[in-house]
Motif scaffolding. Structure first.
Motif, PDB file in Angstrom:
ATOM      1  N   ALA A  27       0.808  -1.213   0.000  1.00  0.00           N
ATOM      2  CA  ALA A  27       0.000   0.000   0.000  1.00  0.00           C
ATOM      3  C   ALA A  27       0.844   1.266   0.000  1.00  0.00           C
ATOM      4  O   ALA A  27       0.305   2.375  -0.073  1.00  0.00           O
ATOM      5  CB  ALA A  27      -0.925   0.013   1.215  1.00  0.00           C
ATOM      6  N   LEU A  65      -6.930   1.466   0.779  1.00  0.00           N
ATOM      7  CA  LEU A  65      -7.164   0.442  -0.231  1.00  0.00           C
ATOM      8  C   LEU A  65      -8.349   0.903  -1.065  1.00  0.00           C
ATOM      9  O   LEU A  65      -9.497   0.855  -0.604  1.00  0.00           O
ATOM     10  CB  LEU A  65      -7.455  -0.902   0.432  1.00  0.00           C
ATOM     11  N   ASP A 237      -1.137  -9.308  -3.537  1.00  0.00           N
ATOM     12  CA  ASP A 237      -1.991  -8.391  -4.300  1.00  0.00           C
ATOM     13  C   ASP A 237      -3.385  -8.968  -4.496  1.00  0.00           C
ATOM     14  O   ASP A 237      -4.391  -8.245  -4.398  1.00  0.00           O
ATOM     15  CB  ASP A 237      -1.361  -8.086  -5.666  1.00  0.00           C
ATOM     16  N   ALA A 240      -5.234  -8.572  -1.242  1.00  0.00           N
ATOM     17  CA  ALA A 240      -5.667  -7.189  -1.044  1.00  0.00           C
ATOM     18  C   ALA A 240      -6.886  -6.871  -1.910  1.00  0.00           C
ATOM     19  O   ALA A 240      -7.824  -6.195  -1.455  1.00  0.00           O
ATOM     20  CB  ALA A 240      -4.522  -6.232  -1.364  1.00  0.00           C
ATOM     21  N   ALA A 244     -10.712  -5.739  -0.640  1.00  0.00           N
ATOM     22  CA  ALA A 244     -11.458  -4.595  -1.170  1.00  0.00           C
ATOM     23  C   ALA A 244     -12.800  -5.015  -1.760  1.00  0.00           C
ATOM     24  O   ALA A 244     -13.807  -4.311  -1.614  1.00  0.00           O
ATOM     25  CB  ALA A 244     -10.614  -3.892  -2.227  1.00  0.00           C
TER      26      ALA A 244
END
Length: 681
Positions: A27, A65, A237, A240, A244
Motif C-alpha cells: 500500500a 485500499l 496483491d 488485497a 477490497a
C-alpha cells in the motif's frame, strides 16, 4: 472515506505479522518490509516482541485500499495471549485468518476459526509460506475444508510451490472447476441461486456469482481462500483485491448518537492513560465530555483532551473522530478495557469468547524493598490485561496472577524487569479450580440483634444455577426499602466475596437473592450535625454482607471443580498399542479413535493440570511423530482430596477473627464505619 477494521489472526508462527508488513508495503505505507527475525516489523514494537519474535500485544496500523481506509489490527498468535485477541474481536468488521502451507491447520487456527464463525465476522483465509520447503496447497485446502469450514472457496492456484519462485494464479470465469465449486458453495446458502442452478447451470452468469460471493462473504457464510508468501509478496496483491471486493466496510452514522467501545489501554510517555476506541456511531470532538458505561451502568463522565487516528500507518492528532474509525483518546482517566462510551453504549467485545485462564502463579519481589513497586507494576499490567486478575495477600506480601500458560509467565517476568526495574520470582504454576454451589443456603442478620455490630440488616439466599451461567443477583425486597446505594454496596460485596468460597476458590454458576434489608435512617442529637454512629452507611453493608453470605454458603455447601481439556492426538498407527496405556497412566481418558491411512486419531479428556506432563512425554512416546492439540472444554468435580486455596484476610468464615480484623483495619484508618458496639464483636 469509508473505513474497514480488519483483524489479522493466526496460530503462532503462521506468518501474520509478516503478512501485515507486506500489506503495508504494497500500500506504500512503508518503503521496506520489516523482518520478524530481525525485530524490525512495524507492529511488533515492544522490546520483548522483537527479542522473542512473537506478537504479545495487539497493534493497529492503517493503509488506504481503493476508497477505503483499512485499520489493520495485528493480534498475538500464541495461545497464552488469547485474551488480547478476544478484546479485538468486538471491533472488527472483517478478518484474515492466516494458515501455514507447511504446518497446515494448527490448534489455535481451529479455535480462532470457530470463534470467527460463531461471531459471524466476515473472514478470508490466506494460506501462507508457499515458498517454504514442504509447502502443499492442496493438502492445506483439504485440511481447511475438513477441520475449519466446508464453506471454503479456493480463489487461486499455486505454481512452483516449495521454492522462492512460488506464485499464485487467480481463478477466472474460464476455470470450469472453479466456477462449479463456487456455484455449489453459494447455492447451499441461497435457494434462488440453487433453483437457477437446477434449471440450467449455464444460466447463472459469472458476474452474478461474484456478486453473490461478496454478499455471502459479508454475511460470514462462505470463506474465500487465497494463498501466497508474505516473505516474497506472492499472492498478496490478490488478497488485497479480495479484501477490497469481498469484505464489507460498514462505517457508521457520524451524525448519530456517540457509541464506542474501549478494547485496549496503554500508558503514554508521561504515564497518562491512552484508550483505544472503536467508534461505531456519532462523532467525538476535543473537549467533549463522554459518559462511560461499565456492565450497563453509568460510572463516570470524562473529558477528551486529545484524539489521534491511524492514517497511512501513522498515528495522527485530530480534532475529531467519526463513526467507523479506531482512535486513541486521552483524558479518560478512569476508563477500563470493556467500557463503552457515549449516550448509546454497545458491547466492546466484553463478552467472553474464549475460556478463562486455568492457571495461577504467585509473584513476589526478590528484593523486599521492591514490594510496593511490584504491586504498582502488576496493577498497571492488569489494567492492560484484565484477565491477569490480581489476587493480593497483604499479610504475606504476595500477589497471585492468573495465566494461560508458561510463556505468559515468562513475559510478565521479563516485562517487570525491563519496564519497571523490578526483579520478581514466581512460584510453581498451579491449576485454578472453581467452586459450584451444591444446594440452597440462606442466612440473615438484623440490626442490634444476635451480636450484629453493624447498623445494617442483610439477608441472602444462594442456590445453584446452570453451568456457565456465572453469578446472578436478584432481590426479593422492595427497591425502595432502603437507599439504592446500600443495595449497591450489598451486591458489589457479594460479587467480591464469591471470589473465595469455602475452599478458597471462586464461586460461580449460582443465584444470590437479597431476602432481607433494613437500615438506620440519618439521625443526629438535638441541635447537632449528622451523627454517623447512629446512622447506617454503605460501610455497614459492605462489612456485614460477607458474614451473611459466608453463613449461607456454608449451609449450601460447595463442590470444587477442576478444568478439563479435550485433546486430539494424531499418532502413527503402529504405536497405538503403546500409546493408549501410556495415556491412561498420564491421566488422559481416550474417548474415540479413528484410523486415517497409516495414522490413528485419538480424542479424549485430560485434566488441565496434567496437560503439561503429556506434552513433555509425547515426543518420547511417539518417536517425535505425535501431534497433540488440547483446549479447555469444561469443569468437572474433583475426585479424591479436595484442593484448598489459601484465603486472603479478613476471612468471614471465621466470625470472631473477621470482626477483629475489620475493627483493627477501620480503627487504623480512623473510619467512622467501624463496628457499632452492640454485642460481641
Amino acid at each position: 472515506m469509508q473505513s474497514l477494521n480488519l483483524g489479522i489472526l493466526a496460530h503462532v508462527d503462521a506468518g501474520k505479522t509478516s503478512l501485515t508488513e507486506r500489506l503495508l508495503y504494497a500500500a506504500g505505507v512503508i518503503d521496506r518490509v520489516g523482518s520478524v527475525d530481525a525485530g524490525s516489523t512495524t507492529t511488533d514494537t515492544l522490546a520483548l516482541e522483537k527479542q522473542r519474535g512473537i506478537t504479545i500485544k495487539s497493534a493497529v496500523v492503517s493503509f488506504t485500499l481503493g476508497g477505503t481506509t483499512v485499520n489493520l489490527v495485528d493480534t498475538p498468535g500464541h495461545p497464552d495471549f488469547i485474551a488480547e485477541v478476544e478484546r479485538v474481536l468486538g471491533v472488527l468488521d472483517g478478518a484474515v485468518l492466516v494458515v501455514s502451507a507447511v504446518e497446515g491447520v494448527q490448534p489455535q487456527t481451529r479455535v480462532l476459526m470457530r470463534t470467527l464463525r460463531r461471531l459471524r465476522i466476515p473472514t478470508l483465509i490466506f494460506v501462507n509460506k508457499l515458498d517454504r520447503r514442504g509447502a502443499d496447497l492442496a493438502r492445506t485446502l483439504d485440511a481447511v475444508a475438513g477441520r475449519l469450514t466446508p464453506d471454503a472457496v479456493p480463489m487461486v492456484a499455486a505454481v512452483g510451490e516449495g521454492g522462492r519462485a512460488a506464485r499464485t494464479v487467480p481463478y477466472t470465469a474460464a476455470d470450469g472447476a472453479f466456477t462449479a465449486r463456487l456455484l455449489d458453495v453459494l447455492a447451499a446458502h441461497d435457494d434462488r441461486l440453487l433453483a437457477a442452478y437446477v434449471d440450467d447451470e449455464s444460466a447463472v452468469p459469472y458476474g452474478r456469482l461474484r456478486g453473490e460471493l461478496a454478499v455471502q462473504t459479508g454475511r460470514a457464510l462462505v470463506h474465500p481462500v487465497y494463498a501466497g508468501s508474505a516473505v516474497t509478496g506472492a499472492g498478496v496483491d490478490a488478497l488485497a483485491a479480495g479484501v477490497a471486493e469481498l469484505l464489507p466496510a460498514p462505517g457508521g452514522d457520524p451524525r448519530g448518537p456517540v457509541a464506542g467501545g474501549v478494547f485496549k489501554i496503554e500508558r503514554g510517555a508521561a504515564g497518562e492513560k491512552v484508550a483505544y476506541v472503536r467508534l461505531s456511531s456519532g462523532t467525538v470532538r476535543l473537549r467533549d465530555r463522554l459518559p462511560v458505561h461499565r456492565e450497563g451502568a453509568l460510572v463516570a463522565e470524562e473529558k477528551v483532551t486529545a484524539i489521534a487516528v491511524f492514517d497511512d500507518g501513522v498515528l495522527t492528532p485530530r480534532d475529531e473522530v467519526t463513526a467507523g474509525r479506531i482512535a486513541t483518546l486521552r483524558g479518560l482517566t478512569g476508563v477500563r478495557i470493556g467500557d463503552t462510551l457515549g449516550e448509546a453504549p454497545e458491547p466492546a467485545g466484553g463478552d467472553r469468547q474464549f475460556p478463562p485462564p486455568t492457571l495461577e502463579t504467585v509473584v513476589a519481589a526478590r528484593n523486599a524493598a521492591d514490594r510496593a513497586a511490584l504491586h504498582a507494576a502488576l496493577g498497571l499490567l492488569a489494567e492492560q490485561d484484565p484477565l491477569i486478575d490480581l489476587r493480593r495477600d497483604a499479610a504475606a506480601g504476595e500477589i497471585a496472577v492468573s495465566l494461560y500458560g508458561e510463556v505468559q509467565k515468562e513475559v510478565i517476568e521479563a516485562t517487570l524487569a525491563a519496564e519497571f526495574g523490578v526483579a520478581a520470582e514466581f512460584r510453581e504454576t498451579t491449576t485454578l479450580h472453581i467452586e459450584r454451589v451444591a444446594g440452597t443456603g440462606s442466612a440473615f442478620e438484623v440490626i442490634k440483634k444476635d451480636g450484629n455490630p453493624f447498623l445494617a440488616t442483610v439477608g441472602l439466599r444462594i442456590e445453584p444455577a446452570p453451568a456457565g451461567s456465572g453469578v446472578e443477583l436478584r432481590r426479593e425486597v422492595e427497591l425502595g426499602s432502603m437507599p439504592y446505594s446500600f443495595f449497591t454496596a450489598v451486591e458489589e460485596t457479594v460479587t467480591e466475596t464469591l471470589e473465595q468460597g469455602l475452599h478458597g476458590w471462586r464461586v460461580t454458576d449460582c443465584v444470590v437473592t437479597v431476602t432481607h434489608s433494613g437500615y438506620s435512617a440519618r439521625q443526629s442529637h438535638s441541635h447537632a450535625v449528622f451523627d454517623k454512629s447512629m446512622s447506617s452507611t454503605s460501610g455497614d453493608f459492605r462489612h456485614l454482607t460477607p458474614l451473611v453470605l459466608a453463613a449461607a454458603l456454608r449451609q449450601a455447601g460447595t463442590v470444587v471443580h477442576q478444568p478439563v481439556h479435550r485433546f486430539r492426538l494424531e499418532i502413527p498407527a503402529a504405536l497405538l498399542g503403546t500409546v493408549l496405556p501410556a495415556l491412561t497412566r498420564l491421566g488422559a481418558v481416550p474417548r474415540t479413535s479413528a484410523a486415517h491411512g497409516d495414522s490413528f486419531l485419538l480424542e479424549g479428556d485430560i485434566p488441565a493440570a496434567l496437560v503439561h506432563g503429556l506434552e513433555l512425554r509425547l515426543p518420547t512416546l511417539t518417536s517425535g511423530e505425535g501431534v497433540l492439540e488440547s483446549a479447555f472444554d469444561r469443569y468437572e468435580p474433583v475426585r479424591g482430596a479436595v484442593p484448598q486455596r489459601a484465603r486472603t484476610e479478613p476471612d468471614p468464615l471465621h466470625r470472631k477473627e473477621y470482626l477483629l480484623q475489620v475493627q483493627r483495619r477501620l480503627s487504623g484508618l480512623g473510619d467512622s464505619a467501624a463496628p457499632h458496639r452492640t454485642g460481641n464483636a
